[in-house]
Design a protein around this motif. Structure first.
Motif, mmCIF file in Angstrom:
data_model
loop_
_atom_site.group_PDB
_atom_site.id
_atom_site.type_symbol
_atom_site.label_atom_id
_atom_site.label_comp_id
_atom_site.label_asym_id
_atom_site.label_seq_id
_atom_site.Cartn_x
_atom_site.Cartn_y
_atom_site.Cartn_z
ATOM 1 N N VAL A 102 -11.478 6.293 -8.147
ATOM 2 C CA VAL A 102 -11.506 6.033 -6.710
ATOM 3 C C VAL A 102 -12.794 6.577 -6.103
ATOM 4 O O VAL A 102 -13.287 7.640 -6.507
ATOM 5 N N THR A 103 -13.345 5.838 -5.153
ATOM 6 C CA THR A 103 -14.434 6.309 -4.292
ATOM 7 C C THR A 103 -14.033 5.981 -2.865
ATOM 8 O O THR A 103 -13.178 5.116 -2.621
ATOM 9 N N ALA A 104 -14.663 6.658 -1.916
ATOM 10 C CA ALA A 104 -14.294 6.448 -0.513
ATOM 11 C C ALA A 104 -15.496 6.649 0.389
ATOM 12 O O ALA A 104 -16.401 7.438 0.084
ATOM 13 N N GLU A 105 -15.483 5.927 1.493
ATOM 14 C CA GLU A 105 -16.513 6.056 2.517
ATOM 15 C C GLU A 105 -15.834 5.948 3.881
ATOM 16 O O GLU A 105 -15.327 4.885 4.242
ATOM 17 N N ARG A 106 -15.760 7.067 4.570
ATOM 18 C CA ARG A 106 -15.113 7.140 5.897
ATOM 19 C C ARG A 106 -13.633 6.754 5.851
ATOM 20 O O ARG A 106 -13.089 6.243 6.827
ATOM 21 N N SER A 107 -12.980 6.973 4.728
ATOM 22 C CA SER A 107 -11.569 6.627 4.620
ATOM 23 C C SER A 107 -10.706 7.655 5.342
ATOM 24 O O SER A 107 -10.949 8.864 5.236
ATOM 25 N N PRO A 108 -9.657 7.208 6.054
ATOM 26 C CA PRO A 108 -8.763 8.158 6.731
ATOM 27 C C PRO A 108 -7.717 8.760 5.790
ATOM 28 O O PRO A 108 -6.938 9.620 6.225
ATOM 29 N N MET A 109 -7.671 8.321 4.539
ATOM 30 C CA MET A 109 -6.677 8.844 3.604
ATOM 31 C C MET A 109 -6.860 10.354 3.421
ATOM 32 O O MET A 109 -7.963 10.826 3.147
ATOM 33 N N SER A 111 -5.498 12.208 1.050
ATOM 34 C CA SER A 111 -5.594 12.565 -0.367
ATOM 35 C C SER A 111 -6.081 11.359 -1.151
ATOM 36 O O SER A 111 -5.343 10.383 -1.323
ATOM 37 N N LEU A 112 -7.307 11.425 -1.627
ATOM 38 C CA LEU A 112 -7.833 10.346 -2.462
ATOM 39 C C LEU A 112 -7.095 10.298 -3.797
ATOM 40 O O LEU A 112 -6.919 9.222 -4.375
ATOM 41 N N HIS A 113 -6.678 11.454 -4.288
ATOM 42 C CA HIS A 113 -5.931 11.479 -5.551
ATOM 43 C C HIS A 113 -4.616 10.725 -5.414
ATOM 44 O O HIS A 113 -4.224 9.961 -6.320
ATOM 45 N N PHE A 114 -3.932 10.902 -4.284
ATOM 46 C CA PHE A 114 -2.678 10.184 -4.078
ATOM 47 C C PHE A 114 -2.939 8.682 -3.954
ATOM 48 O O PHE A 114 -2.170 7.861 -4.474
ATOM 49 N N ALA A 115 -4.033 8.309 -3.289
ATOM 50 C CA ALA A 115 -4.397 6.897 -3.188
ATOM 51 C C ALA A 115 -4.637 6.313 -4.577
ATOM 52 O O ALA A 115 -4.220 5.184 -4.883
ATOM 53 N N LEU A 116 -5.318 7.077 -5.425
ATOM 54 C CA LEU A 116 -5.557 6.641 -6.808
ATOM 55 C C LEU A 116 -4.234 6.437 -7.540
ATOM 56 O O LEU A 116 -4.049 5.425 -8.241
ATOM 57 N N LEU A 117 -3.315 7.373 -7.382
ATOM 58 C CA LEU A 117 -2.019 7.266 -8.056
ATOM 59 C C LEU A 117 -1.248 6.033 -7.594
ATOM 60 O O LEU A 117 -0.590 5.353 -8.398
ATOM 61 N N ARG A 118 -1.335 5.700 -6.303
ATOM 62 C CA ARG A 118 -0.628 4.525 -5.804
ATOM 63 C C ARG A 118 -1.246 3.248 -6.370
ATOM 64 O O ARG A 118 -0.528 2.287 -6.686
ATOM 65 N N HIS A 147 -11.305 0.158 -10.605
ATOM 66 C CA HIS A 147 -11.983 1.001 -9.612
ATOM 67 C C HIS A 147 -11.441 0.662 -8.232
ATOM 68 O O HIS A 147 -11.441 -0.507 -7.817
ATOM 69 N N LEU A 148 -10.978 1.680 -7.520
ATOM 70 C CA LEU A 148 -10.491 1.539 -6.145
ATOM 71 C C LEU A 148 -11.539 2.103 -5.195
ATOM 72 O O LEU A 148 -11.977 3.242 -5.364
ATOM 73 N N HIS A 149 -11.953 1.293 -4.219
ATOM 74 C CA HIS A 149 -12.873 1.791 -3.191
ATOM 75 C C HIS A 149 -12.212 1.673 -1.833
ATOM 76 O O HIS A 149 -11.678 0.615 -1.468
ATOM 77 N N LEU A 150 -12.248 2.763 -1.071
ATOM 78 C CA LEU A 150 -11.651 2.819 0.261
ATOM 79 C C LEU A 150 -12.730 2.987 1.311
ATOM 80 O O LEU A 150 -13.665 3.783 1.136
ATOM 81 N N ASP A 151 -12.595 2.228 2.409
ATOM 82 C CA ASP A 151 -13.458 2.485 3.552
ATOM 83 C C ASP A 151 -12.577 2.790 4.756
ATOM 84 O O ASP A 151 -11.392 3.135 4.599
ATOM 85 N N ALA A 152 -13.105 2.642 5.950
ATOM 86 C CA ALA A 152 -12.374 3.089 7.132
ATOM 87 C C ALA A 152 -11.081 2.314 7.358
ATOM 88 O O ALA A 152 -10.134 2.842 7.940
ATOM 89 N N SER A 153 -11.008 1.054 6.883
ATOM 90 C CA SER A 153 -9.824 0.255 7.204
ATOM 91 C C SER A 153 -9.315 -0.606 6.058
ATOM 92 O O SER A 153 -8.325 -1.310 6.222
#
Length: 393
Positions: A102-109, A111-118, A147-153
């Motif tokens: 997982v990578t993130a940019e301005r994500s409101p999550m 826990s990135l680890h929890f997002a990865l697990l989901r 690969h999971l990438h998260l941004d603001a929305s």
């Protein structure tokens, strides 16, 4: 193999986005079309054949990611549902071992680890509901990487077609105390404006990364010839096409058209550069010697009747080998050396000292912002013309 077009994303070291775009345009037979430049990456449209060509030939990208899905995300369960409904069986089956990053940019999550697990649960449950079996998770040497990438929305899911990062060319057995990554070195060469028709000299070669990257480019050795890729374990990729592309890359090899010279004051680094060059298949294309950069060979010795480039990553304070007065004294002496003995050449220096021009006594014609790991640097490019005499020591 289908000619369908896919959305691709190629991450790269920050500051090398335009260099990556230029490189892709030069890959023979590659029809991938750039869509947009991003901070530390480039999005494209391309076929599965283009994916193989990009993995084989790009020197600057870190990975080739194939977009599977993108959707809005308000909370972690949205990531699970997005992953659950994708047709993963198009690419691999439930017997494959899986890793999700997982990578993130301005994500409101929170826990990135929890997002990865989901995301991982969504992929695995897709197969459990479909086949009654689910992939096993493997942190080391997985067969498939998602690969999971998260941004603001939103969230984007990619298949990693590269496997190991592309800067891992397969020739490096060891490195110096502060090595450049191979794709950053390749980017320096392109940003500086060096071409294989010009001589090249690195007086601080360390493990030899810059000169080996230059030699492989000069000899037309595809950077991916000595390694495997993630797409070889995915469905949809034609092994016969892959063998053809590799054979074409092998046939393109040639001798380097101009001298490439490496030097280092440390005999261990000289031996390491020679060893790495041998594994990279460019031992015959390099001249490697031990010596002090401030007392090294002259342009006439390097390339008689030919101009060229001095391109290097000199020691600086953050690097282990540069300490105390030695670090303070190096740049003024190096600047004098360049002005005195390399008139008519060009120089490109990667330095963490953002005021290095004053210390060198040289005025840069171009400056590029780059990052060597976490260290903000500048690539200063100089045209070495006759000027005032060097300062007296």
């Amino acid at each position: 193999m289908s000619d369908d077009q896919h959305s691709l994303y190629l991450p790269c070291p920050r500051g090398l986005e335009q260099a990556l775009r230029e490189e892709i345009a030069e890959i023979e037979g590659c029809g991938a079309q750039p869509q947009a430049e991003h901070a530390a990456g480039l999005s494209l449209r391309g076929s599965l054949r283009d994916v193989m060509l990009l993995n084989l030939h790009t020197r600057i990208a870190s990975r080739v990611l194939l977009r599977v899905a993108q959707g809005p995300v308000a909370h972690a369960d949205d990531i699970y549902r997005l992953a659950l409904r994708q047709p993963w069986a198009q690419w691999f089956d439930a017997d494959a071992t899986l890793r999700v990053d997982v990578t993130a940019e301005r994500s409101p999550m929170q826990s990135l680890h929890f997002a990865l697990l989901r995301a991982k649960d969504g992929v695995c449950d897709h197969f459990r509901l479909r086949d009654g079996r689910r992939p096993s998770v493997a942190r080391e040497n997985p067969q498939v990487r998602v690969h999971l990438h998260l941004d603001a929305s939103s969230a984007t899911l990619y298949l990693d077609t590269s496997g190991e990062a592309l800067f891992k060319r397969g020739w490096r057995a060891a490195h110096g105390e502060a090595p450049l990554k191979e794709n950053l070195a390749a980017g320096l060469l392109r940003l500086a404006g060096w071409t294989p028709q010009a001589a090249l000299y690195d007086p601080f070669c360390g493990a030899g990364t810059i000169v080996i990257e230059a030699a492989q480019r000069a000899c037309r050795i595809a950077p991916g010839l000595q390694r495997g890729f993630g797409f070889e374990r995915l469905s949809g990729f034609d092994p016969a096409v892959w063998r053809e592309l590799r054979a074409q890359a092998q046939a393109a090899r040639r001798e380097a058209p101009a001298p490439i010279v490496a030097a280092d004051i440390d005999p261990r680094m000289v031996a390491l550069t020679r060893d790495n060059a041998r594994r990279a298949g460019v031992e015959q294309a390099l001249q490697v010697r031990q010596g002090d950069a401030l007392e090294g060979p002259t342009p006439l010795e390097l390339a008689p009747e030919q101009s060229g480039w001095v391109l290097c990553n000199p020691p600086y304070a953050e690097r282990i080998e540069a300490k105390g007065a030695q670090a303070e004294d190096l740049l003024p002496r190096l600047g004098d050396r360049l002005k005195q003995r390399f008139v008519g050449w060009n120089a490109a220096l990667l330095l963490a000292d953002l005021r290095a021009e004053r210390s060198l006594g040289l005025k840069a014609s171009r400056r590029h912002v780059l990052f060597n790991g976490p260290i903000e640097c500048r690539l200063f490019t100089f045209a070495l013309v006759a000027g005032r005499p060097p300062r007296k020591v």
